[in-house]
Scaffold this motif. Structure first.
Motif, short mmCIF file in Angstrom:
data_model
loop_
_atom_site.label_atom_id
_atom_site.label_comp_id
_atom_site.label_asym_id
_atom_site.label_seq_id
_atom_site.Cartn_x
_atom_site.Cartn_y
_atom_site.Cartn_z
N LYS A 175 0.59 0.80 -2.15
CA LYS A 175 -0.15 -0.46 -2.15
C LYS A 175 -0.56 -0.92 -3.55
O LYS A 175 -0.65 -2.11 -3.81
CB LYS A 175 -1.42 -0.31 -1.28
CG LYS A 175 -1.14 -0.30 0.21
CD LYS A 175 -2.45 -0.33 0.98
CE LYS A 175 -2.19 -0.41 2.49
NZ LYS A 175 -3.46 -0.47 3.26
N LYS A 176 -0.80 0.03 -4.45
CA LYS A 176 -1.45 -0.36 -5.71
C LYS A 176 -0.67 -0.07 -6.98
O LYS A 176 -1.09 -0.47 -8.06
CB LYS A 176 -2.83 0.32 -5.80
CG LYS A 176 -3.80 -0.13 -4.73
CD LYS A 176 -5.16 0.51 -4.91
CE LYS A 176 -6.15 0.02 -3.85
NZ LYS A 176 -7.47 0.65 -4.00
N PHE A 227 -3.38 -9.00 -4.35
CA PHE A 227 -4.25 -8.27 -3.43
C PHE A 227 -3.94 -8.50 -1.96
O PHE A 227 -4.54 -7.88 -1.09
CB PHE A 227 -5.72 -8.65 -3.70
CG PHE A 227 -6.13 -8.45 -5.12
CD1 PHE A 227 -6.25 -7.17 -5.65
CD2 PHE A 227 -6.38 -9.53 -5.95
CE1 PHE A 227 -6.63 -6.98 -6.97
CE2 PHE A 227 -6.76 -9.35 -7.27
CZ PHE A 227 -6.88 -8.07 -7.78
#
Length: 431
Positions: A422-423, A327
């Motif tokens: 990002k994910k 994260f």
């Protein structure tokens, strides 16, 4: 003595309490016991509440006894169960008893020389010498069937749709009650604690103490609530099943994540139950959390405190580090510090593909990796567009179209982590 009942009440840890219990705990050091059922060789977080109760007792100057049910485990507690339990064989039971002793020893120092040092006992040690005839004469004679039938754990089973209750399970409350009698006689144990589903068994024990020991013998009882989630679902389970107190069954990373992902409502309740933070600190944390819930101050503190208590400060740091990799702004070096088990835990559920080791000996171009070798992208063109947009990372480091994957990029000599944006993650495993 400091008022432990007052402390437990504001924490939400008192459900039922027998009259006179608070007065007894205020008067003198009181020996108190809680039993642990050896249905497994470890304990899960549902058992954290009774463990924490024992620690509170010790902290408040009382003497805790942790009882492992080597004898009662042979029968199975019917409380809260709708069906008869399968009986464990002796080898499994002995293995489980040793496992639970090992877990309890992490929280309570049974080798302490303090006057209120904790004691660890196994009820098989005194039950194995008791004959059925003696038990029927000395114990069975003291409690009427009417009294036993009135207990909720019995009534629910007899009035339910199941197969009823065997004589074996019917006698469970007498055997557990005998434990209280024995501990009262041998250790002057005056109080038994447990979960709210144990109230019937515990009060039977208190009754046996009064009827079997010397005239005027005192015995007290207290239960704590069974912990639930705000939505009514069962506490202590994650998607993978029970959350255990040993890292071989639930990794420290997953343990930490369980508490970190607690809802706001549950976090307010759990911070009181599962930590030893004082009231002022907790009230301050809750107030801060209300001001900015999105920062999840309460969940972070809860996860930190419980992970440190159950595992260690060093394990907590590793769990935080592993969480930051998924994260936060981790680097390739951060990834390479993860051991294989933690790496797989962190990226559990992420799509994977396997590539033969000899294919990367001379390097493979990144476009082939993204499309042909893994299927992470549907076409070479789509992969090139993502590379041109600077949205592709290998092991958390951005790469361009001229990048080639080689052995130097392996994590634990086995894995490569691809990332788009990002994910979106993808794991390559070398075989």
């Amino acid at each position: 003595m400091k008022n432990i009942i007052e402390e437990l009440q504001w924490r939400g840890l008192v459900h039922d309490i027998m009259p006179g219990t608070e007065e007894q705990l205020l008067k003198e050091m009181t020996t108190t016991y809680i039993g642990f059922d050896p249905t497994s060789d470890s304990l899960h977080i549902g058992s954290l509440v009774p463990i924490i109760l024992l620690v509170h007792l010790e902290n408040f100057g009382h003497k805790p006894i942790a009882l492992v049910g080597g004898a009662t485990g042979m029968i199975g507690d019917p409380s809260g169960k709708s069906d008869e339990r399968n009986l464990l064989d002796e080898a499994t039971l002995n293995h489980n008893v040793e496992g639970i002793k090992s877990v309890l020893s992490r929280f309570l120092n049974f080798n302490s020389s303090a006057s209120n040092a904790p004691i660890l006992v196994n009820n098989y040690d005194w039950m194995k010498q008791l004959s059925f005839i003696n038990f029927a004469r000395d114990v069975g004679k003291r409690i009427t069937v009417n009294y036993m039938m009135a207990k909720d754990s019995v009534k629910k089973r007899l009035s339910g749709e199941g197969e009823g209750m065997s004589f074996t399970e019917f006698t469970y409350q007498l055997i557990q009650g005998y434990d209280f009698y024995h501990l009262h006689k041998e250790y002057n144990c005056l109080l038994q604690m447990g979960g709210s589903d144990q109230w019937g068994n515990i009060t039977t024990g208190a009754e046996l103490v009064r009827r079997m020991n010397v005239e005027g013998a005192k015995a007290f009882a207290m239960t704590c609530p069974l912990i639930t989630k705000a939505d009514g679902s069962k506490f202590g389970k994650s998607e993978g099943g029970n959350v255990w107190l040993t890292a071989d069954k639930t990794s420290v990373y997953k343990f930490y994540q369980f508490w970190l992902n607690t809802t706001d409502i549950d976090a307010e309740k759990y911070i009181k139950i599962f930590t030893f933070l004082d009231k002022n600190t907790i009230d301050s944390l809750i107030a801060t959390h209300h001001e900015a819930p999105h920062l999840r101050v309460l969940q972070k503190k809860l996860a930190e405190e419980v992970t440190t208590f159950v595992h260690s400060a060093a394990d907590l740091e590793k769990a935080i580090h592993a969480s930051a990799i998924l994260f936060g702004n981790a680097t390739s070096d951060d990834l390479k510090q993860l051991d294989e088990a933690t790496f797989l835990e962190v990226f559990d559920g992420v799509p994977q593909a396997t590539i033969s080791r000899n294919e990367i000996d001379n390097g493979i171009d990144i476009v082939s990796i993204l499309n042909e070798k893994t299927g992470f992208f549907k076409s070479n063109g789509e992969a090139r567009r993502a590379l041109s947009a600077n949205s592709i990372a290998v092991n958390k480091e951005k790469v361009t179209e001229d990048f080639a994957l080689s052995n130097a990029n392996l994590i634990n000599n086995q894995f490569v982590l691809l990332q788009s944006g990002k994910k979106n993650y993808f794991v390559i495993r070398l075989v």
